[in-house]
Structure formats: C-alpha cells, structure tokens
Scaffold this motif. Sequence first.
Motif, PDB file in Angstrom:
ATOM      1  N   ALA A 107       0.856  -1.191   0.000  1.00  0.00           N
ATOM      2  CA  ALA A 107       0.000   0.000   0.000  1.00  0.00           C
ATOM      3  C   ALA A 107       0.891   1.240   0.000  1.00  0.00           C
ATOM      4  CB  ALA A 107      -0.909   0.013   1.218  1.00  0.00           C
ATOM      5  N   ASP A 129      -4.731   9.736  -0.564  1.00  0.00           N
ATOM      6  CA  ASP A 129      -4.987   8.859  -1.696  1.00  0.00           C
ATOM      7  C   ASP A 129      -4.145   7.603  -1.460  1.00  0.00           C
ATOM      8  OD1 ASP A 129      -5.726   7.825  -4.204  1.00  0.00           O
ATOM      9  OD2 ASP A 129      -4.032   8.807  -5.204  1.00  0.00           O
ATOM     10  N   LYS A 175      -3.128   3.816  -2.688  1.00  0.00           N
ATOM     11  CA  LYS A 175      -3.123   2.813  -3.753  1.00  0.00           C
ATOM     12  C   LYS A 175      -2.640   1.504  -3.143  1.00  0.00           C
ATOM     13  CE  LYS A 175      -1.846   6.274  -7.150  1.00  0.00           C
ATOM     14  NZ  LYS A 175      -0.803   6.740  -8.064  1.00  0.00           N
ATOM     15  N   TRP A 176      -3.309   0.395  -3.481  1.00  0.00           N
ATOM     16  CA  TRP A 176      -2.899  -0.883  -2.918  1.00  0.00           C
ATOM     17  C   TRP A 176      -2.880  -1.972  -3.989  1.00  0.00           C
ATOM     18  CZ3 TRP A 176      -6.254  -5.104  -2.771  1.00  0.00           C
ATOM     19  CH2 TRP A 176      -7.593  -4.825  -3.058  1.00  0.00           C
ATOM     20  N   GLY A 188      -6.378  -1.570  -5.968  1.00  0.00           N
ATOM     21  CA  GLY A 188      -7.332  -0.487  -6.101  1.00  0.00           C
ATOM     22  C   GLY A 188      -6.851   0.765  -5.418  1.00  0.00           C
ATOM     23  N   ARG A 189      -7.788   1.685  -5.259  1.00  0.00           N
ATOM     24  CA  ARG A 189      -7.504   2.966  -4.607  1.00  0.00           C
ATOM     25  C   ARG A 189      -8.550   3.230  -3.542  1.00  0.00           C
ATOM     26  NH1 ARG A 189      -5.252   6.948  -9.206  1.00  0.00           N
ATOM     27  NH2 ARG A 189      -4.581   8.118  -7.407  1.00  0.00           N
ATOM     28  N   LEU A 190      -8.111   3.870  -2.485  1.00  0.00           N
ATOM     29  CA  LEU A 190      -8.993   4.277  -1.395  1.00  0.00           C
ATOM     30  C   LEU A 190      -8.751   5.749  -1.101  1.00  0.00           C
ATOM     31  CD1 LEU A 190      -8.217   1.366   1.080  1.00  0.00           C
ATOM     32  CD2 LEU A 190     -10.249   1.577  -0.341  1.00  0.00           C
ATOM     33  N   ALA A 191      -9.801   6.434  -0.742  1.00  0.00           N
ATOM     34  CA  ALA A 191      -9.673   7.809  -0.271  1.00  0.00           C
ATOM     35  C   ALA A 191      -9.952   7.800   1.229  1.00  0.00           C
ATOM     36  CB  ALA A 191     -10.656   8.717  -0.993  1.00  0.00           C
ATOM     37  N   GLN A 192      -9.046   8.381   1.993  1.00  0.00           N
ATOM     38  CA  GLN A 192      -9.184   8.431   3.450  1.00  0.00           C
ATOM     39  C   GLN A 192      -8.999   9.867   3.919  1.00  0.00           C
ATOM     40  OE1 GLN A 192      -9.679   5.816   5.805  1.00  0.00           O
ATOM     41  NE2 GLN A 192     -10.326   4.781   3.937  1.00  0.00           N
TER      42      GLN A 192
END
Length: 94
Positions: free
Chosen positions: A3, A60, A62-63, A71-75
């Motif tokens: 990640a 942002d 990316k994993w 995929g991508r996650l927004a935190q």
Amino acid sequence: MTATACVDRLVWTTGDGTTVTCHGPGTRYTPDQGKAMSPDCGHRYDRPGEHQVTVTAHWDVKWEATGGDGGRLAQTRTTEMVTGLREAQVLNTR
C-alpha cells in the motif's frame, strides 16, 4: 500486499474565519525565507490570541495484493488543536 499513501491535500480551518487548502506537502521552511509567506501554502494571523485550528488530511491510498487484486482508497483524518499566538514588537531608537 503493498500500500502506498500520499497526501492529496490539507484543509486548514485557522480559527479566525479563514480556510486554507494546501495541495501536496508544501515547501519546507529554511532560515533564508525569514518572515516571507510560504510560496504555496500559508496563513498570517492579523491579531494575537488563542485560535481553534483544525486540519483535515485527504489521503490517496493505492494498494496491490498478490494475485493481481488492487485499487484505490480515499481516506481523511482530522486533527484539532488550540494554539496560542503571541507577538512582541520592539522599537530600537539607537
């Protein structure tokens, strides 16, 4: 799994009615800048006192996982603090 997280932007609520959005990590301060404003993200207070400051970091992420998943996650993460701003001015007549 791998990640990678990068700050997309920081949103500062400065406690004096101003909101400042900084894109990226900003510019590191060096002594040669003196009292100059930040070239890409800064705020100058007009009066001393205590200010309730809030900063929200938008990340942002990316994993990738073994087998091709990813995929991508927004935190977001928010921190609040009260900061005391003091100023002393000196007049040298010599």
